[in-house]
Structure formats: structure tokens, C-alpha cells
Scaffold this active site. Structure first.
Site, PDB file in Angstrom:
ATOM      1  N   ARG A  19      -1.204  -4.789  -6.346  1.00 50.33           N
ATOM      2  CA  ARG A  19      -0.991  -6.361  -6.281  1.00 50.33           C
ATOM      3  C   ARG A  19       0.609  -6.566  -6.823  1.00 50.33           C
ATOM      4  O   ARG A  19       0.730  -5.858  -8.175  1.00 50.33           O
ATOM      5  CB  ARG A  19      -1.880  -7.140  -6.902  1.00 50.33           C
ATOM      6  CG  ARG A  19      -3.160  -7.448  -6.092  1.00 50.33           C
ATOM      7  CD  ARG A  19      -4.067  -8.521  -6.681  1.00 50.33           C
ATOM      8  NE  ARG A  19      -4.766  -7.960  -7.902  1.00 50.33           N
ATOM      9  CZ  ARG A  19      -6.008  -7.310  -7.837  1.00 50.33           C
ATOM     10  NH1 ARG A  19      -6.554  -7.088  -6.716  1.00 50.33           N
ATOM     11  NH2 ARG A  19      -6.343  -6.669  -9.001  1.00 50.33           N
ATOM     12  N   HIS A  36       0.506  -1.208  -0.072  1.00 49.44           N
ATOM     13  CA  HIS A  36       0.235  -0.094  -0.082  1.00 49.44           C
ATOM     14  C   HIS A  36       0.890   1.044  -0.090  1.00 49.44           C
ATOM     15  O   HIS A  36       1.902   1.302   0.730  1.00 49.44           O
ATOM     16  CB  HIS A  36      -1.048   0.146   1.204  1.00 49.44           C
ATOM     17  CG  HIS A  36      -1.690  -1.053   1.405  1.00 49.44           C
ATOM     18  ND1 HIS A  36      -2.410  -1.724   0.487  1.00 49.44           N
ATOM     19  CD2 HIS A  36      -1.897  -1.980   2.448  1.00 49.44           C
ATOM     20  CE1 HIS A  36      -3.061  -2.782   0.908  1.00 49.44           C
ATOM     21  NE2 HIS A  36      -2.623  -3.086   2.131  1.00 49.44           N
TER      22      HIS A  36
END
Length: 322
Positions: free
Chosen positions: A194, A99
Site C-alpha cells: 500500500r 505488487h
């Protein structure tokens, strides 16, 4: 109403399991439920109030009607509702991901970044999480291992059991492994990059998107030290403070707390049953329930048997989140 009981928004991702439906009585259109967003003002899945005069309204609608004062003075520094709280049932491995921090996410995604914590509610015998790297690696090696599908070889695999806590700052590469049930408290963001997804395909038969270039830009390519020094809290940082409540119904039958004008309180029931009371409100609870107490609600009590997480927002400080 000083105690709002919340109905979550459910997410049926491909790696999800059945436990949230079968054990926690969460609603789902299918027989798989990966996540429930128990306390959420995020547009991708806001919580809905199930009691009182705001029954059927979303939590954001309640805040808009009552004013931001219900969040408390410590929340004035946030442009949006500060946190998002979830249950996560990982029947299969989640993608390896990272993140961004606030600066990068606001610039590239138009929303805040994500720092989060995991509280392990249950885990299989051999369950583990990926948490940072085993050693420092170069950007070139990181890129090569992503292309060669060898990235897990250099990640730090952490064995976990019920009650374990991990704090994941933005920029930390991580993944939840299979056969783990987690309560997650995070910044109010849905930004995930991802990096590796085990070659899986979605319902459309296509591989899910990866976000390699952005991940390369934000990932801290060094080992992450697991910090256990947040005592007396489960976790404590500028975004959230989390405390654990345990009532055994025998020696400890009742807890008294206070919700001041400084911050709202989120109470997430991990296990047990009993009653929560505040002002004129008195509601029963059971395993899996989620409650929101507005700032300034005053004294409250929780009685019965309960394992719960209580989340509030503290004053900002120059210290490091942990």
C-alpha cells in the site's frame, strides 16, 4: 468427481459493500463483504468443496489426496497452485497499491509476486480505476508526493464500464475506485504494498500500514499502455489464460468444451443459470457459482443462460503477458 463446486473464503475489508451478500448470496458474518476468494489454495483463505466425496474438504486437501496430476502438465513449472480468483465489491475506494514481481516477492516475502487482470462486472456512472502514471516521474517526486498526499494528481484515472478488462503486470501502480464490481484473476499471492490509503483507519482506530520503501523499490514509474491485443482471449499470459463464455439461452444455448491433461479449468459464473455436465457429473449453477474441473476430465457442456469466465494455464512462452 470431475466437477467440483467451490465455496469461497470471504474477506470483510473496510471498503467493501453489500452486493456479494445480497445479489450473489455469499455468506458473511457481518453485512459487509469486500472479497470472496472463489478459487483459492492460498493459506489465507482456501476454497471449500461442496459436493461429492470431498465435500467439506478444502481444494488444497483435494489436490494433496488426488495428486498434482489434477492440475495438469502445464502447472508442473509452478511450485504452488498457480492462480487465485476473486469477486471484489468496492463500495469505497481501495488503497493505491503495487505488487512486486516473483523475484522480489520470493526474496522479501517468501511467496510469489502478483500479476493480475480485472474484468469489470458492473460499475457506477462515474466509476474509474487508477492504472499507472500520467507521465514518467522520478523516484524523488514519487517519494515527495506520497509524503504530501498528492500522489493521485499524477496517476492515470481510467473510466470503466461493464465488460471492460485491464491487465495489471507486477510493478504497475493501481487502485480500484468506488462503486465497481470486479472479477479478478491473479497469481496465487497475497502480497500487496500500500502506497496511499486516503487517511483511513481500521476497526482498531489506527491507520492501516503503508509499505512505502518496498513500493519505491518495485514500482514502474512510467505510463502504462493499455493493451487490447489478447484476442481471442480476454487475457493471456504465462500465469493464466482467461476466456469469456456468453450463452443467451436463445441463439446460443449450449457450449461444449474439453479439459485435457494439460490444464485444469476454472469456471466462474458471472450471471445466469443453467447446468454444467462432465462425465457422470451434472450440476446446476446460478450467478456467482465457481467450479473446478480437474485436468483430464474430458468433454463437458454448459447449458442455459450464462456469462462466465473460463481460466486455464497454457504452456510458457517467451512472449509478453497481455
Amino acid at each position: 468427481m470431475s466437477v467440483l463446486k467451490l465455496k469461497p473464503s470471504g474477506k470483510e475489508y473496510l471498503w467493501g459493500g453489500h452486493r456479494l451478500i445480497e445479489e450473489y448470496k455469499k455468506e458473511s458474518a457481518g453485512n459487509v463483504l469486500a472479497e470472496t476468494w472463489e478459487l483459492s489454495c492460498h493459506p489465507d483463505g482456501p476454497s471449500v468443496i461442496t459436493n461429492g466425496s470431498y465435500k467439506g474438504k478444502t481444494l488444497p486437501q483435494y489436490i494433496e489426496a488426488e495428486g498434482r496430476e489434477v492440475l495438469g502438465t502445464h502447472c508442473s513449472r509452478f511450485g504452488d497452485f498457480p492462480i487465485l480468483i476473486k469477486f471484489i465489491d468496492a463500495r469505497d475506494n481501495l488503497s493505491i497499491q503495487v505488487h512486486p514481481d516473483d523475484q522480489f516477492a520470493l526474496e522479501h516475502e517468501g511467496q510469489y509476486g502478483k500479476t493480475e487482470m480485472w474484468y469489470v462486472m458492473d460499475a457506477g456512472k462515474d466509476a474509474f480505476l487508477y492504472y499507472g502514471f500520467q507521465r514518467e516521474i522520478s523516484k524523488e517526486e514519487f517519494t515527495r508526493r506520497i509524503k504530501e498526499d498528492t500522489l493521485p494528481e499524477v496517476l492515470h484515472a481510467v473510466r470503466v464500464q461493464k465488460g471492460d478488462v485491464l491487465f495489471i503486470e507486477s510493478g504497475t501502480i493501481h487502485a480500484i475506485g468506488k462503486d465497481i464490481l470486479i472479477a479478478e484473476i491473479q497469481q496465487n499471492s497475497n502480497v500487496t504494498y500500500r502506497v496511499y490509503d486516503y487517511g483511513r483507519v481500521g476497526k482498531d482506530g489506527k491507520k492501516r500500514d503503508l509499505h512505502i520503501e518496498k513500493a519505491l523499490a518495485v514500482t514502474k514509474r512510467v505510463p502504462i499502455m493499455r493493451d487490447r491485443s489478447s484476442y481471442p482471449h480476454v487475457a493471456d499470459c504465462d500465469y493464466f489464460t482467461v476466456d469469456r463464455l456468453n450463452l443467451d439461452g436463445n441463439v446460443m444455448k449450449k457450449m461444449e468444451g474439453n479439459v485435457s491433461e494439460a490444464s485444469f479449468a476454472s469456471i466462474l459464473i458471472l450471471d445466469g443459470k443453467g447446468r454444467i455436465s462432465c462425465q457422470a457429473d451434472s450440476l446446476s449453477f446460478q450467478k456467482g457459482d465457481s467450479f473446478f474441473l480437474s485436468a483430464g476430465s474430458g468433454n463437458y457442456t454448459i447449458e442455459g443462460t450464462s456469462d462466465a469466465l473460463i481460466t486455464t494455464i497454457r504452456e510458457t512462452s517467451p512472449g509478453i503477458c497481455k
